[in-house]
Design an enzyme around this catalytic site. Structure first.
Site, PDB file in Angstrom:
ATOM      1  N   HIS A 277      30.330  26.743  53.760  1.00  0.00           N
ATOM      2  CA  HIS A 277      30.598  25.599  53.808  1.00  0.00           C
ATOM      3  C   HIS A 277      29.462  24.726  54.800  1.00  0.00           C
ATOM      4  O   HIS A 277      29.151  23.940  54.283  1.00  0.00           O
ATOM      5  CB  HIS A 277      32.276  25.344  54.088  1.00  0.00           C
ATOM      6  CG  HIS A 277      32.693  24.224  54.544  1.00  0.00           C
ATOM      7  ND1 HIS A 277      33.564  23.635  53.385  1.00  0.00           N
ATOM      8  CD2 HIS A 277      32.259  23.328  55.194  1.00  0.00           C
ATOM      9  CE1 HIS A 277      33.642  22.369  54.021  1.00  0.00           C
ATOM     10  NE2 HIS A 277      33.094  21.901  55.107  1.00  0.00           N
ATOM     11  N   GLU A 278      29.098  25.131  55.849  1.00  0.00           N
ATOM     12  CA  GLU A 278      28.519  24.838  56.632  1.00  0.00           C
ATOM     13  C   GLU A 278      27.611  25.286  56.398  1.00  0.00           C
ATOM     14  O   GLU A 278      26.688  23.705  56.574  1.00  0.00           O
ATOM     15  CB  GLU A 278      28.880  25.586  58.879  1.00  0.00           C
ATOM     16  CG  GLU A 278      30.392  24.957  58.929  1.00  0.00           C
ATOM     17  CD  GLU A 278      31.374  23.557  58.715  1.00  0.00           C
ATOM     18  OE1 GLU A 278      30.173  23.170  58.816  1.00  0.00           O
ATOM     19  OE2 GLU A 278      32.311  23.724  58.770  1.00  0.00           O
TER      20      GLU A 278
ATOM     21  N   GLU B  18      30.564  16.183  52.810  1.00  0.00           N
ATOM     22  CA  GLU B  18      31.640  16.812  52.775  1.00  0.00           C
ATOM     23  C   GLU B  18      31.241  17.407  51.824  1.00  0.00           C
ATOM     24  O   GLU B  18      31.897  18.565  50.713  1.00  0.00           O
ATOM     25  CB  GLU B  18      33.205  16.717  52.633  1.00  0.00           C
ATOM     26  CG  GLU B  18      33.923  18.000  52.906  1.00  0.00           C
ATOM     27  CD  GLU B  18      34.279  18.397  53.876  1.00  0.00           C
ATOM     28  OE1 GLU B  18      33.638  18.170  55.152  1.00  0.00           O
ATOM     29  OE2 GLU B  18      35.015  19.920  54.165  1.00  0.00           O
TER      30      GLU B  18
END
Lengths: 498, 498
Positions: free
Chosen positions: B263-264, B293
């Site tokens: 995700h990061e 996002e």
């Protein structure tokens, strides 16, 4: 506006300076420890920008106003010293024309990277034109700042206020004579230590575990600090509650990491134990490079290279060290870590030859600034002096005149503080051992009494006292190189059975 | 002065802003990863100070001058957009009276630490008075900024410019209906995955080794970044050449670290691949929270939770994972990491229930800002909605309304961007899969084509395009929640054999 309100505004300005200083220090720490390679270029600009903002405050009209209004009206001792410090910074910086300062900052940045290239290629000629300009700027600045006897004193003042060429020219030759004579005896000794027992594969994580343990025992507060790995070990204070140390691990030779960590730990203890009343003032840091070095060297040499230290730490060390140390007797180990052997690199030098490296650099830079020698002649002169003082000649300028970064940043007058710090530490040691049985507490592994003594006599003051004021207040005498000579004579006579 | 010279001065000012931004980002990163505990207090003040300096530039007369002079005179597209961005920041910030801004900044700092205390003690009443003030300030600011339909739109604009309450109230209920109906079917399924196969002791260093390997394969550039450990994982861009990610390791459950890192990593790829022409302008960052996002969720869900990904990575995973995974068949593993199960904590929620957490927060904060509900009623309303949407009731406010930090920093209007990002990512996915056989390249473990597509269509622009502009340019349609619903329907129908 009454004084109280003006003081309040002044304190806000000091806090702004402290904020810039912390941001700059953090940026430097990160650059040396964590930054990804591609981030360096932009970061250099950020540091340059923040430094300029700090410099602007230091030389601002606002600062001048506070100095003028508060100088004679405050009764508070901390405030008085703060104003003095700010005034000195203001006056010295204002004497340099803005345009010249900017050019100089650009030259510094450029010179550092050129020096790196020159050192890597062992090619002094690359660095020469930059060094020539740096010397010229420093001469100009020295003249702006003024001096009494010797132009070099004006530069010395930046690193060791109160110490002059006259003092150095009195103590250094004396020290050199004693060291050289001691070295001659050592060379003739038939009872030499065997340093080969110290090498062998020593994994980084084991060296780290031992180093951390030693730092903790010294009283380094990890809640206000941390230990990281770097190419060039250092200690850095973001503020007294965030003082970080770094070290370097050589898996073939643990000495770099262990003695390096103790050394940087000594610097860090100084910063961590400055009186909390000085927070957010320019006094909340070590008073000079020399006094700082006296603290790091005290721990490195008078503690770390002391037999008493290994009597209490050798078992712990062996529990982390490679198996072959089990067969190395304590005495052999102790003598080996104190081997005297002329070497090319200053930061790897032993206790005895170390000051000679410093004196060479001092003599050369003093002559440079006084116009007695030329930049282009430095490599030859360096090698000549190395041969005279240490009896060895560097294979190239990389291991010779190009080894240290200082000149590339324009830091002339810095080197003597290393030798001064060494003499300070021995002089402090002489007084301390009259009050405390140092070997006894070291043998016990209880360093509280030692650390408290140093805090009481040195650390707490920050810049409230000048370097020589500290030495004279504590030892009740002027700078005296005999203490260092006596210490070395006694220690090495025993090790080498002279 | 001619335009060329004015532009040059303007660029210098932008560079100053970029320097302050980098110093602030570094201070934040260090605070979350490396700072010793005792350094935090002083550091908060440093961050506050630097933020104020940045804010001063953003709202300065100098800035206004540059905007006015350059607005219509520049032909350069980057310069045009830069001016627009600066003008918007200038206008919005200038609308808030200085005194109120200062009070608000102080309130934010205070509220964050109070929220932490309240959360730890699961005591909403501690936080309530602060949250009330934060809501009041945000209402005031929203009125200063102005809006067309709903006061909440003025806040939404800070995080997702171009998206309004009207849009959200159109797409969210539709999405919720589909999700709830899908969840009902899943609850009735007799073919449920067994997530218990995923747990067991998984040493941190092995999780780290796998995470690093995945980041490298994604194309995250470690020469322009680094991976560290934190309590709350994040990605942070000091500049495009220094984009750092952090992750959290739970030795009992690898999912936090692995999916968190992916995700990061998605966030980081966005920042690393912004066009280098935008460096040192305010455009050199993600265009909105939602688009950001969309990138992190794309990698986390459409890649990381994709069966094709585990087909190519399960062997690598097993080489780092505890031995018992050797006995877990790929299909069981894949279904287990996609288990749907209502849970209390948003950041631990599965793909399907995640948007419901967001909608709850959105509905509550919209009602708060519109004065339809009171702060004191939040805990009860939170639990009621959790029960309605997810069928579970938090055991305390710690796992309920107090779980997220955002409100304590005054961030109202932020939450919708999480759900928007999710919908964006599905919509981008829909277009992308028409051009690229995603499963095929994922199965091959070759992510270059995917990353290049995202860079070409999203990353490179930074803030040159607004969020909806990006979505519409790439997908040739307006925001359409159907893509997310279709994706979830298809995926979970298969996993749960619906």
């Amino acid at each position: 506006m009454d004084t109280y309100l003006i003081e309040k505004d002044f304190k806000n300005l000091l806090k702004e300076q402290a904020s810039y200083r912390e941001a700059i220090m953090l940026a430097h720490w990160d650059m040396s420890t964590k930054i990804p390679k591609n981030g360096i270029e932009q970061r250099s600009e950020v540091v340059g920008f923040l430094s300029e903002k700090l410099h602007q405050i230091e030389t601002s009209e606002k600062m001048k106003y506070f100095i003028d209004v508060l100088k004679d009206s405050t009764e508070n001792e901390v405030m008085k010293k703060t104003i003095e410090e700010c005034e000195e910074t203001y006056e010295r910086n204002r004497k340099i024309p803005n345009q010249e300062f900017k050019e100089y900052v650009m030259l510094q940045t450029k010179s550092e990277s050129i020096w790196q290239e020159a050192r890597e290629n062992a090619d002094f000629s690359l660095f020469q034109p930059y060094l020539e300009q740096l010397v010229d700027y420093n001469k100009k600045f020295a003249n702006y700042w003024g001096y009494e006897d010797n132009i070099y004193d004006a530069l010395l003042h930046n690193f060791e206020p109160g110490v002059t060429t006259k003092t150095l020219d009195h103590v250094f030759p004396e020290l050199r004579k004693s060291l050289t004579s001691l070295m001659d005896k050592i060379n003739g000794s038939t009872h030499k230590p065997d340093a080969s027992v110290l090498t062998g594969h020593f994994p980084k994580k084991d060296q780290e575990a031992f180093s951390v343990e030693v730092l903790k025992r010294m009283g380094y507060n990890f809640t206000s600090g941390r230990l990281d790995e770097t190419v060039h070990p250092f200690a850095i204070a973001l503020n007294r509650n965030d003082v970080r140390v770094t070290t370097r691990y050589d898996e073939k030779d643990f000495r770099m990491a262990v003695f390096g960590t103790i050394h940087e730990g000594g610097h860090a203890l100084y910063e961590q134990n400055i009186n909390s009343e000085l927070i957010n003032t320019p006094l909340a840091t070590g008073t000079s490079m020399g006094i700082h070095e006296s603290q790091s060297l005290f721990w490195e040499n008078f503690v770390g290279r002391n037999k008493a230290f290994w009597e209490s730490h050798y078992e712990l060390f062996k529990s982390h060290a490679p198996a072959h140390f089990q067969n190395v007797p304590l005495d052999d180990f102790y003598r080996a870590v104190n081997e005297v052997k002329p070497s090319f690199i200053r930061i790897e030098a032993d206790e005895l030859t170390y000051p000679l490296h410093i004196m060479i650099r001092y003599e050369l830079e003093k002559a440079l600034i006084n116009g007695e020698i030329k930049v282009k002649d430095l490599p030859g002169l360096w090698n000549e002096k190395m041969n005279n003082y240490l009896g060895i000649t560097p294979p190239s300028d990389k291991e010779g005149v190009l080894q240290d970064i200082h000149w590339s940043g324009g830091d002339f007058g810095y080197f003597p503080s290393y030798a001064l710090g060494y003499m300070y530490s021995a002089q402090l040691h002489n007084t301390l051992t009259q009050e405390i049985n140092l070997d006894e507490i070291i043998t016990k592994g209880d360093f509280n009494q030692l650390r408290n003594w140093l805090t009481k006599n040195v650390h707490q003051y920050g810049k409230m006292k000048k370097p020589l004021e500290i030495i004279e207040d504590v030892t009740k005498e002027k700078l005296n190189p005999e203490h260092l000579v006596n210490y070395l004579m006694k220690k090495y006579s025993s090790i080498y059975q002279l």
